[in-house]
Write a protein that holds these residues in place. Sequence first.
Motif, PDB file in Angstrom:
ATOM      1  N   LEU A  28       0.822  -1.209   0.000  1.00 34.27           N
ATOM      2  CA  LEU A  28       0.000   0.000   0.000  1.00 34.27           C
ATOM      3  C   LEU A  28       0.860   1.265   0.000  1.00 34.27           C
ATOM      4  CD1 LEU A  28      -2.825   1.304   0.225  1.00 34.27           C
ATOM      5  CD2 LEU A  28      -2.542   1.225   2.697  1.00 34.27           C
ATOM      6  N   ILE A  29       0.587   2.151  -0.928  1.00 30.48           N
ATOM      7  CA  ILE A  29       1.213   3.472  -0.976  1.00 30.48           C
ATOM      8  C   ILE A  29       0.097   4.482  -1.217  1.00 30.48           C
ATOM      9  CG2 ILE A  29       2.777   5.017  -2.216  1.00 30.48           C
ATOM     10  CD1 ILE A  29       4.359   2.897  -0.862  1.00 30.48           C
ATOM     11  N   VAL A  30       0.035   5.507  -0.371  1.00 28.44           N
ATOM     12  CA  VAL A  30      -0.940   6.577  -0.563  1.00 28.44           C
ATOM     13  C   VAL A  30      -0.185   7.886  -0.754  1.00 28.44           C
ATOM     14  CG1 VAL A  30      -2.739   5.435   0.790  1.00 28.44           C
ATOM     15  CG2 VAL A  30      -1.226   7.079   1.891  1.00 28.44           C
ATOM     16  N   GLU A  31      -0.864   8.834  -1.371  1.00 29.85           N
ATOM     17  CA  GLU A  31      -0.284  10.151  -1.578  1.00 29.85           C
ATOM     18  C   GLU A  31      -1.271  11.193  -1.073  1.00 29.85           C
ATOM     19  OE1 GLU A  31       1.615  12.859  -5.156  1.00 29.85           O
ATOM     20  OE2 GLU A  31       1.646  10.669  -5.297  1.00 29.85           O
ATOM     21  N   ALA A  32      -0.734  12.229  -0.459  1.00 25.28           N
ATOM     22  CA  ALA A  32      -1.572  13.326   0.020  1.00 25.28           C
ATOM     23  C   ALA A  32      -0.796  14.620  -0.158  1.00 25.28           C
ATOM     24  CB  ALA A  32      -1.940  13.129   1.489  1.00 25.28           C
ATOM     25  N   SER A  33      -1.543  15.703  -0.308  1.00 28.41           N
ATOM     26  CA  SER A  33      -0.888  16.997  -0.474  1.00 28.41           C
ATOM     27  C   SER A  33      -1.658  18.061   0.287  1.00 28.41           C
ATOM     28  CB  SER A  33      -0.796  17.363  -1.956  1.00 28.41           C
ATOM     29  OG  SER A  33      -2.084  17.524  -2.507  1.00 28.41           O
ATOM     30  N   SER A  34      -1.021  19.190   0.442  1.00 24.68           N
ATOM     31  CA  SER A  34      -1.663  20.332   1.095  1.00 24.68           C
ATOM     32  C   SER A  34      -1.192  21.600   0.396  1.00 24.68           C
ATOM     33  CB  SER A  34      -1.324  20.369   2.586  1.00 24.68           C
ATOM     34  OG  SER A  34       0.061  20.522   2.778  1.00 24.68           O
ATOM     35  N   GLY A  35      -1.907  22.681   0.668  1.00 25.91           N
ATOM     36  CA  GLY A  35      -1.547  23.954   0.053  1.00 25.91           C
ATOM     37  C   GLY A  35      -1.648  23.926  -1.457  1.00 25.91           C
ATOM     38  N   GLY A  36      -2.648  23.232  -1.966  1.00 24.84           N
ATOM     39  CA  GLY A  36      -2.817  23.154  -3.416  1.00 24.84           C
ATOM     40  C   GLY A  36      -1.661  22.445  -4.102  1.00 24.84           C
ATOM     41  N   VAL A  41       3.233  14.299   0.060  1.00 25.81           N
ATOM     42  CA  VAL A  41       3.945  13.198   0.698  1.00 25.81           C
ATOM     43  C   VAL A  41       3.382  11.882   0.184  1.00 25.81           C
ATOM     44  CG1 VAL A  41       4.476  14.499   2.799  1.00 25.81           C
ATOM     45  CG2 VAL A  41       2.403  13.115   2.714  1.00 25.81           C
ATOM     46  N   ARG A  42       4.222  10.862   0.234  1.00 23.09           N
ATOM     47  CA  ARG A  42       3.797   9.490  -0.048  1.00 23.09           C
ATOM     48  C   ARG A  42       4.110   8.682   1.201  1.00 23.09           C
ATOM     49  NH1 ARG A  42       4.508   7.457  -5.965  1.00 23.09           N
ATOM     50  NH2 ARG A  42       4.531   5.574  -4.748  1.00 23.09           N
ATOM     51  N   MET A  43       3.158   7.835   1.581  1.00 25.66           N
ATOM     52  CA  MET A  43       3.276   7.057   2.810  1.00 25.66           C
ATOM     53  C   MET A  43       2.899   5.612   2.493  1.00 25.66           C
ATOM     54  SD  MET A  43       1.247   7.815   6.398  1.00 25.66           S
ATOM     55  CE  MET A  43       2.179   9.290   6.801  1.00 25.66           C
ATOM     56  N   ASN A  44       3.608   4.676   3.129  1.00 21.96           N
ATOM     57  CA  ASN A  44       3.275   3.266   2.916  1.00 21.96           C
ATOM     58  C   ASN A  44       2.285   2.783   3.973  1.00 21.96           C
ATOM     59  OD1 ASN A  44       4.761   2.610   5.248  1.00 21.96           O
ATOM     60  ND2 ASN A  44       6.520   1.867   4.096  1.00 21.96           N
ATOM     61  N   GLY A  45       1.893   1.540   3.861  1.00 21.99           N
ATOM     62  CA  GLY A  45       0.909   0.973   4.773  1.00 21.99           C
ATOM     63  C   GLY A  45       1.380   0.881   6.215  1.00 21.99           C
ATOM     64  N   GLN A  46       2.680   0.955   6.432  1.00 19.26           N
ATOM     65  CA  GLN A  46       3.239   0.969   7.783  1.00 19.26           C
ATOM     66  C   GLN A  46       3.284   2.392   8.359  1.00 19.26           C
ATOM     67  OE1 GLN A  46       4.130  -1.750   9.429  1.00 19.26           O
ATOM     68  NE2 GLN A  46       4.151  -3.273   7.811  1.00 19.26           N
ATOM     69  N   LYS A  47       2.759   3.337   7.602  1.00 15.50           N
ATOM     70  CA  LYS A  47       2.737   4.767   7.950  1.00 15.50           C
ATOM     71  C   LYS A  47       4.140   5.362   8.040  1.00 15.50           C
ATOM     72  CE  LYS A  47      -1.773   4.947  10.074  1.00 15.50           C
ATOM     73  NZ  LYS A  47      -2.569   5.342  11.234  1.00 15.50           N
ATOM     74  N   VAL A  75       0.933  15.103   5.959  1.00 13.25           N
ATOM     75  CA  VAL A  75       1.228  13.846   6.658  1.00 13.25           C
ATOM     76  C   VAL A  75      -0.032  13.309   7.340  1.00 13.25           C
ATOM     77  CG1 VAL A  75       2.510  12.828   8.584  1.00 13.25           C
ATOM     78  CG2 VAL A  75       3.688  14.281   6.936  1.00 13.25           C
ATOM     79  N   ASN A  76      -0.786  14.177   7.984  1.00 12.33           N
ATOM     80  CA  ASN A  76      -2.019  13.738   8.639  1.00 12.33           C
ATOM     81  C   ASN A  76      -3.028  13.186   7.632  1.00 12.33           C
ATOM     82  OD1 ASN A  76      -1.084  14.364  11.193  1.00 12.33           O
ATOM     83  ND2 ASN A  76      -2.047  16.372  11.235  1.00 12.33           N
ATOM     84  N   GLU A  77      -3.124  13.817   6.480  1.00 12.68           N
ATOM     85  CA  GLU A  77      -4.042  13.347   5.442  1.00 12.68           C
ATOM     86  C   GLU A  77      -3.587  11.989   4.904  1.00 12.68           C
ATOM     87  OE1 GLU A  77      -7.215  13.191   2.673  1.00 12.68           O
ATOM     88  OE2 GLU A  77      -6.927  14.210   4.571  1.00 12.68           O
ATOM     89  N   ALA A  78      -2.294  11.810   4.714  1.00  7.85           N
ATOM     90  CA  ALA A  78      -1.778  10.522   4.238  1.00  7.85           C
ATOM     91  C   ALA A  78      -2.069   9.426   5.259  1.00  7.85           C
ATOM     92  CB  ALA A  78      -0.280  10.622   3.956  1.00  7.85           C
ATOM     93  N   ALA A  79      -1.870   9.710   6.537  1.00  7.58           N
ATOM     94  CA  ALA A  79      -2.146   8.719   7.587  1.00  7.58           C
ATOM     95  C   ALA A  79      -3.627   8.361   7.598  1.00  7.58           C
ATOM     96  CB  ALA A  79      -1.708   9.248   8.949  1.00  7.58           C
ATOM     97  N   ARG A  80      -4.490   9.344   7.405  1.00  3.53           N
ATOM     98  CA  ARG A  80      -5.932   9.092   7.345  1.00  3.53           C
ATOM     99  C   ARG A  80      -6.263   8.189   6.158  1.00  3.53           C
ATOM    100  NH1 ARG A  80     -10.025  10.040   4.629  1.00  3.53           N
ATOM    101  NH2 ARG A  80      -9.045  11.483   3.193  1.00  3.53           N
ATOM    102  N   LYS A  81      -5.602   8.438   5.025  1.00  6.04           N
ATOM    103  CA  LYS A  81      -5.843   7.612   3.836  1.00  6.04           C
ATOM    104  C   LYS A  81      -5.376   6.169   4.045  1.00  6.04           C
ATOM    105  CE  LYS A  81      -5.876  11.119   0.212  1.00  6.04           C
ATOM    106  NZ  LYS A  81      -5.231  11.551  -1.055  1.00  6.04           N
ATOM    107  N   VAL A  82      -4.252   5.993   4.726  1.00  3.63           N
ATOM    108  CA  VAL A  82      -3.776   4.637   5.026  1.00  3.63           C
ATOM    109  C   VAL A  82      -4.825   3.928   5.880  1.00  3.63           C
ATOM    110  CG1 VAL A  82      -2.074   3.279   6.319  1.00  3.63           C
ATOM    111  CG2 VAL A  82      -1.310   5.101   4.786  1.00  3.63           C
ATOM    112  N   ASP A  83      -5.291   4.598   6.934  1.00  3.66           N
ATOM    113  CA  ASP A  83      -6.309   3.991   7.810  1.00  3.66           C
ATOM    114  C   ASP A  83      -7.559   3.618   7.022  1.00  3.66           C
ATOM    115  OD1 ASP A  83      -4.645   4.295  10.006  1.00  3.66           O
ATOM    116  OD2 ASP A  83      -5.654   6.126  10.721  1.00  3.66           O
ATOM    117  N   GLU A  84      -7.994   4.512   6.164  1.00  2.00           N
ATOM    118  CA  GLU A  84      -9.203   4.286   5.373  1.00  2.00           C
ATOM    119  C   GLU A  84      -9.025   3.090   4.431  1.00  2.00           C
ATOM    120  OE1 GLU A  84     -10.501   7.034   1.956  1.00  2.00           O
ATOM    121  OE2 GLU A  84     -11.548   7.807   3.730  1.00  2.00           O
TER     122      GLU A  84
END
Length: 103
Positions: A28-36, A41-47, A75-84
Amino acid sequence: MKNLQQMQQVMKQVQQIQEQLQKLLDELIVEASSGGGMVSVRMNGQKNLVAVHVDREVYASGDIEMLQDLFQAAVNEAARKVDEQMASRVGTLAGGLNIPGLT
């Protein structure tokens, strides 16, 4: 004797699900961004963060507090996506678990 066999079957199913979950976490790899997209960041399933990108405009502004806020939000958004993602996938895997007396 029948209960022991059923318990062994359940334990085998649990072990298989555990192996599948570990594989999902590894892949699992998720990506999240902020500030448009100024910080992404990219985060793996191990956060664990596996990649960070900061737009040059953020550096040019010299606003360290803004950079910190953008980084924290991404980072918080990526962690939320991993959980989801994991909750969705775990539910699918656990749905196949056949525990006598509980199903």
